[in-house]
Design a protein around this motif. Structure first.
Motif, PDB file in Angstrom:
ATOM      1  N   UNK A 230       0.555  -1.242  -0.037  1.00  0.00           N
ATOM      2  CA  UNK A 230       0.005   0.070  -0.066  1.00  0.00           C
ATOM      3  C   UNK A 230       0.671   1.307  -0.037  1.00  0.00           C
ATOM      4  N   UNK A 231       1.950   1.232   0.907  1.00  0.00           N
ATOM      5  CA  UNK A 231       3.000   2.328   0.712  1.00  0.00           C
ATOM      6  C   UNK A 231       3.437   2.681  -0.687  1.00  0.00           C
ATOM      7  N   UNK A 232       3.883   1.541  -1.095  1.00  0.00           N
ATOM      8  CA  UNK A 232       4.271   1.372  -2.435  1.00  0.00           C
ATOM      9  C   UNK A 232       3.535   2.194  -3.530  1.00  0.00           C
ATOM     10  N   UNK A 233       2.325   1.776  -3.588  1.00  0.00           N
ATOM     11  CA  UNK A 233       1.377   2.162  -4.425  1.00  0.00           C
ATOM     12  C   UNK A 233       1.049   3.596  -4.243  1.00  0.00           C
ATOM     13  N   UNK A 234       0.866   4.097  -3.067  1.00  0.00           N
ATOM     14  CA  UNK A 234       0.476   5.354  -2.855  1.00  0.00           C
ATOM     15  C   UNK A 234       1.408   6.354  -2.848  1.00  0.00           C
ATOM     16  N   UNK A 235       2.855   5.931  -3.039  1.00  0.00           N
ATOM     17  CA  UNK A 235       4.013   6.822  -3.077  1.00  0.00           C
ATOM     18  C   UNK A 235       4.239   7.204  -4.642  1.00  0.00           C
ATOM     19  N   UNK A 236       3.499   6.508  -5.536  1.00  0.00           N
ATOM     20  CA  UNK A 236       3.717   6.988  -6.864  1.00  0.00           C
ATOM     21  C   UNK A 236       2.665   8.115  -7.420  1.00  0.00           C
TER      22      UNK A 236
END
Length: 99
Positions: A93-99
């Motif tokens: 989730x963190x990786x997906x929202x960082x984009x």
């Protein structure tokens, strides 16, 4: 007293699961502190979820049902798995929202 020991086992197993996942899958690592926190929370949550499924709780030695060795091992295993799973979910989730 036995509830405290159970929770400690779940927290520690979850932290180990979270850090193990972070070491094995670097792209899912939250850093040592993040892996430990997410893993510990996941350890308690995973054991709680395992106790809701009677067949799974029985398979894991009666997770959450007492202080015998089988139950403690079951809590450790479900905590380890839960910690790894929650760490992976938080990292994704963190990786997906960082984009």
């Amino acid at each position: 007293m036995e509830a405290i020991i159970s929770i400690i086992i779940q927290l520690v197993a979850g932290a180990v699961g979270g850090n193990g996942l972070g070491a094995a899958a670097r792209n899912l690592s939250l850093g040592t502190t993040g892996n430990t926190i997410a893993g510990a929370i996941g350890g308690v949550g995973g054991t709680w979820l395992a106790s809701l499924v009677p067949a799974l709780a029985e398979l894991l030695g009666g997770a959450g049902t007492g202080m015998d060795a089988g139950a403690l091992v079951g809590q450790g295993v479900s905590g380890l798995v839960g910690g790894g799973i929650l760490t992976a979910i938080v990292a994704a989730v963190r990786k997906a929202t960082a984009k």
